[in-house]
Design a protein around this motif. Sequence first.
Motif, PDB file in Angstrom:
ATOM      1  N   LEU A  78       0.800  -1.161  -0.108  1.00 41.63           N
ATOM      2  CA  LEU A  78      -0.041   0.011   0.043  1.00 41.63           C
ATOM      3  C   LEU A  78       0.895   1.263  -0.088  1.00 41.63           C
ATOM      4  CD1 LEU A  78      -2.706  -1.037   2.566  1.00 41.63           C
ATOM      5  CD2 LEU A  78      -3.192  -0.710   0.089  1.00 41.63           C
ATOM      6  N   TYR A  79       1.891   1.033   0.663  1.00 46.91           N
ATOM      7  CA  TYR A  79       2.868   2.447   0.868  1.00 46.91           C
ATOM      8  C   TYR A  79       3.927   2.424  -0.440  1.00 46.91           C
ATOM      9  CZ  TYR A  79       1.515   4.597   5.199  1.00 46.91           C
ATOM     10  OH  TYR A  79       0.865   5.302   5.902  1.00 46.91           O
ATOM     11  N   ALA A  80       3.906   1.299  -1.095  1.00 51.10           N
ATOM     12  CA  ALA A  80       4.859   1.408  -2.160  1.00 51.10           C
ATOM     13  C   ALA A  80       4.236   1.676  -3.216  1.00 51.10           C
ATOM     14  CB  ALA A  80       5.681   0.021  -2.208  1.00 51.10           C
ATOM     15  N   GLY A  81       2.771   1.632  -3.245  1.00 53.15           N
ATOM     16  CA  GLY A  81       1.982   2.008  -4.444  1.00 53.15           C
ATOM     17  C   GLY A  81       1.840   0.446  -5.315  1.00 53.15           C
ATOM     18  N   THR A  82       2.199  -0.534  -4.899  1.00 53.83           N
ATOM     19  CA  THR A  82       1.888  -1.618  -5.757  1.00 53.83           C
ATOM     20  C   THR A  82       0.199  -2.009  -5.559  1.00 53.83           C
ATOM     21  OG1 THR A  82       3.917  -2.601  -4.991  1.00 53.83           O
ATOM     22  CG2 THR A  82       2.481  -4.205  -5.950  1.00 53.83           C
ATOM     23  N   ILE A  83      -0.402  -1.566  -4.532  1.00 60.21           N
ATOM     24  CA  ILE A  83      -1.783  -1.762  -4.340  1.00 60.21           C
ATOM     25  C   ILE A  83      -2.441  -0.370  -4.494  1.00 60.21           C
ATOM     26  CG2 ILE A  83      -3.393  -2.455  -2.760  1.00 60.21           C
ATOM     27  CD1 ILE A  83      -2.044  -4.931  -1.729  1.00 60.21           C
ATOM     28  N   THR A  84      -3.248  -0.112  -5.400  1.00 58.42           N
ATOM     29  CA  THR A  84      -3.788   1.251  -5.494  1.00 58.42           C
ATOM     30  C   THR A  84      -5.225   1.323  -5.173  1.00 58.42           C
ATOM     31  OG1 THR A  84      -4.247   0.675  -7.933  1.00 58.42           O
ATOM     32  CG2 THR A  84      -2.018   1.522  -7.541  1.00 58.42           C
ATOM     33  N   THR A  85      -5.976   0.358  -4.920  1.00 62.98           N
ATOM     34  CA  THR A  85      -7.548   0.642  -4.756  1.00 62.98           C
ATOM     35  C   THR A  85      -7.773  -0.284  -3.401  1.00 62.98           C
ATOM     36  OG1 THR A  85      -7.977  -1.139  -5.997  1.00 62.98           O
ATOM     37  CG2 THR A  85      -8.110   0.987  -7.007  1.00 62.98           C
ATOM     38  N   TRP A  86      -8.701   0.107  -2.635  1.00 58.90           N
ATOM     39  CA  TRP A  86      -9.040  -0.682  -1.486  1.00 58.90           C
ATOM     40  C   TRP A  86      -9.815  -1.863  -1.906  1.00 58.90           C
ATOM     41  CZ3 TRP A  86      -6.628  -0.403   2.789  1.00 58.90           C
ATOM     42  CH2 TRP A  86      -6.095   0.763   2.958  1.00 58.90           C
ATOM     43  N   ASN A  87     -10.393  -2.046  -3.025  1.00 63.09           N
ATOM     44  CA  ASN A  87     -10.964  -3.443  -3.188  1.00 63.09           C
ATOM     45  C   ASN A  87     -10.124  -4.496  -3.981  1.00 63.09           C
ATOM     46  OD1 ASN A  87     -11.049  -2.194  -5.720  1.00 63.09           O
ATOM     47  ND2 ASN A  87     -13.119  -2.412  -6.379  1.00 63.09           N
ATOM     48  N   ASP A  88      -8.912  -4.158  -3.780  1.00 61.57           N
ATOM     49  CA  ASP A  88      -7.672  -5.057  -4.355  1.00 61.57           C
ATOM     50  C   ASP A  88      -7.905  -6.292  -3.904  1.00 61.57           C
ATOM     51  OD1 ASP A  88      -5.040  -6.586  -4.094  1.00 61.57           O
ATOM     52  OD2 ASP A  88      -4.828  -4.983  -5.626  1.00 61.57           O
ATOM     53  N   PRO A  89      -7.799  -7.464  -4.787  1.00 70.88           N
ATOM     54  CA  PRO A  89      -8.266  -8.900  -4.594  1.00 70.88           C
ATOM     55  C   PRO A  89      -7.558  -9.505  -3.204  1.00 70.88           C
ATOM     56  CG  PRO A  89      -7.971  -8.672  -6.967  1.00 70.88           C
ATOM     57  CD  PRO A  89      -7.706  -7.295  -6.471  1.00 70.88           C
ATOM     58  N   ARG A  90      -6.297  -8.944  -3.169  1.00 77.90           N
ATOM     59  CA  ARG A  90      -5.598  -9.439  -1.905  1.00 77.90           C
ATOM     60  C   ARG A  90      -5.877  -8.878  -0.686  1.00 77.90           C
ATOM     61  NH1 ARG A  90       0.462  -7.528  -2.913  1.00 77.90           N
ATOM     62  NH2 ARG A  90       0.780  -8.844  -0.724  1.00 77.90           N
ATOM     63  N   ILE A  91      -6.631  -7.381  -0.594  1.00 75.08           N
ATOM     64  CA  ILE A  91      -7.284  -7.010   0.594  1.00 75.08           C
ATOM     65  C   ILE A  91      -8.517  -7.755   0.653  1.00 75.08           C
ATOM     66  CG2 ILE A  91      -8.138  -4.957   1.679  1.00 75.08           C
ATOM     67  CD1 ILE A  91      -5.898  -3.341   0.280  1.00 75.08           C
ATOM     68  N   ALA A  92      -9.415  -8.084  -0.416  1.00 80.42           N
ATOM     69  CA  ALA A  92     -10.601  -8.540  -0.334  1.00 80.42           C
ATOM     70  C   ALA A  92     -10.737  -9.957  -0.009  1.00 80.42           C
ATOM     71  CB  ALA A  92     -11.360  -8.446  -1.781  1.00 80.42           C
ATOM     72  N   ALA A  93      -9.397 -10.808   0.124  1.00 76.61           N
ATOM     73  CA  ALA A  93      -9.455 -12.185   0.465  1.00 76.61           C
ATOM     74  C   ALA A  93      -9.053 -12.137   1.787  1.00 76.61           C
ATOM     75  CB  ALA A  93      -8.167 -12.718  -0.502  1.00 76.61           C
ATOM     76  N   LEU A  94      -8.675 -11.054   2.473  1.00 76.18           N
ATOM     77  CA  LEU A  94      -8.417 -10.926   3.795  1.00 76.18           C
ATOM     78  C   LEU A  94      -9.670 -10.719   4.694  1.00 76.18           C
ATOM     79  CD1 LEU A  94      -4.883  -9.486   4.478  1.00 76.18           C
ATOM     80  CD2 LEU A  94      -5.441 -11.933   4.793  1.00 76.18           C
ATOM     81  N   ASN A  95     -10.527 -10.129   3.861  1.00 75.33           N
ATOM     82  CA  ASN A  95     -11.720  -9.381   4.387  1.00 75.33           C
ATOM     83  C   ASN A  95     -12.931  -9.757   3.542  1.00 75.33           C
ATOM     84  OD1 ASN A  95     -10.434  -7.180   6.426  1.00 75.33           O
ATOM     85  ND2 ASN A  95      -9.313  -7.192   4.333  1.00 75.33           N
ATOM     86  N   PRO A  96     -13.276 -10.986   3.653  1.00 77.06           N
ATOM     87  CA  PRO A  96     -14.450 -11.404   2.817  1.00 77.06           C
ATOM     88  C   PRO A  96     -15.877 -11.070   3.245  1.00 77.06           C
ATOM     89  CG  PRO A  96     -13.713 -13.134   4.272  1.00 77.06           C
ATOM     90  CD  PRO A  96     -12.885 -12.223   4.579  1.00 77.06           C
ATOM     91  N   THR A  97     -15.949 -10.541   4.562  1.00 74.75           N
ATOM     92  CA  THR A  97     -17.333  -9.927   4.925  1.00 74.75           C
ATOM     93  C   THR A  97     -17.413  -8.665   4.933  1.00 74.75           C
ATOM     94  OG1 THR A  97     -16.607  -9.615   7.117  1.00 74.75           O
ATOM     95  CG2 THR A  97     -17.427 -11.763   6.523  1.00 74.75           C
ATOM     96  N   ILE A  98     -16.327  -7.967   4.216  1.00 76.17           N
ATOM     97  CA  ILE A  98     -16.592  -6.435   4.109  1.00 76.17           C
ATOM     98  C   ILE A  98     -16.881  -6.005   2.844  1.00 76.17           C
ATOM     99  CG2 ILE A  98     -15.314  -4.198   4.342  1.00 76.17           C
ATOM    100  CD1 ILE A  98     -13.565  -5.198   6.692  1.00 76.17           C
ATOM    101  N   ASN A  99     -17.698  -5.099   2.640  1.00 79.23           N
ATOM    102  CA  ASN A  99     -17.800  -4.517   1.120  1.00 79.23           C
ATOM    103  C   ASN A  99     -16.821  -3.241   0.886  1.00 79.23           C
ATOM    104  OD1 ASN A  99     -19.062  -3.946  -1.465  1.00 79.23           O
ATOM    105  ND2 ASN A  99     -20.558  -2.853  -0.717  1.00 79.23           N
ATOM    106  N   LEU A 100     -15.900  -3.762   0.203  1.00 87.84           N
ATOM    107  CA  LEU A 100     -14.646  -2.677   0.082  1.00 87.84           C
ATOM    108  C   LEU A 100     -14.833  -1.908  -1.271  1.00 87.84           C
ATOM    109  CD1 LEU A 100     -11.537  -5.167   0.948  1.00 87.84           C
ATOM    110  CD2 LEU A 100     -12.160  -3.166   2.231  1.00 87.84           C
ATOM    111  N   PRO A 101     -14.799  -0.722  -1.000  1.00 93.30           N
ATOM    112  CA  PRO A 101     -15.033   0.144  -2.319  1.00 93.30           C
ATOM    113  C   PRO A 101     -13.943   0.349  -3.141  1.00 93.30           C
ATOM    114  CG  PRO A 101     -14.406   1.571  -0.322  1.00 93.30           C
ATOM    115  CD  PRO A 101     -14.464   0.309   0.222  1.00 93.30           C
ATOM    116  N   ASP A 102     -14.351   0.737  -4.391  1.00 96.85           N
ATOM    117  CA  ASP A 102     -13.320   0.965  -5.418  1.00 96.85           C
ATOM    118  C   ASP A 102     -13.019   2.455  -5.326  1.00 96.85           C
ATOM    119  OD1 ASP A 102     -11.724   0.866  -7.760  1.00 96.85           O
ATOM    120  OD2 ASP A 102     -13.435   1.022  -9.177  1.00 96.85           O
TER     121      ASP A 102
END
Length: 288
Positions: A78-102
């Motif tokens: 997140l700090y390196a800019g490799t992940i750029t949006t909050w609904n990135d699949p890697r974050i979503a996989a850790l948080n399956p019960t949260i509706n993460l926004p684009d």
Amino acid sequence: QTGVRVNYQTIGSGAGQNQALAGTVDFGASDAPMAPEKLEKGQLLQFPTAIGGIVVIANIPGVAPEQLRLTGPILADLYAGTITTWNDPRIAALNPTINLPDLPVAPLHRADGSGTTYVFTEYLTQVAPQWRASVGRATSVAWPLGAGARGNDGIAAYVHNTEGSIGYIEYAYAVSNHLPAVQLQNKAGNFVAPSAQSFANAADAAEWSDTGLTASLTNTAGAEAWPIVTTTYALVPRAAQATRQGKAIDAFFSWGLSSGEAESRKLAYVPLPQRINAMILQRLKTAP
């Protein structure tokens, strides 16, 4: 309680170290321990005071406090800019019960030389090899991207007002400003929330140096330990120990270490382990 009046300014650990070395203050404080050669050159006595946690805060619409889960490598990305949006699949996989926004990720860092930055980047170097190779750890680093703000209060205000932002601050600031912290995966593989108890768990699991009275409290092995924990180190001129000011400093810190536990806990900090506490008090009595 001691008759000592203290004027303390939160100017960042880098400035605190520099002013202690320059002798323009009666004592300094730093979350990053000063190197032994600098201590010797400046004739400074260094010792830990209270333990606190560095927490990650994020402003994501629809996500409740301590609901979001992150790992160290994802935080580095997140700090390196490799992940750029909050609904990135890697974050979503850790948080399956949260509706993460684009929503774009807006990483925020300290603009001033900061012990908080030192501890945060030390953690990232331990959990993310790519961060260690490209950015490293220091009180001030060349951030790959993102905006900067001065002080914990500057980070807190920015994240509070900016959707999609993420920052790192001392736990006490997150509590006092009612900011939503995230859960982090620790070295044992467990997701933990920041709390006085999880900070104490980290301190208990750390290896303390009996000679330098320092310890790395980041990413310790405790099963329920918060992974980004630090202690603030006091920097006291040795030459002043026999002066009126020096005696006042000793009285202040001796009171804090002996009787300040309740006050420390009220401010969301954790007292030192008793063994280390006793060693500091003895060193204050015998310091030249």
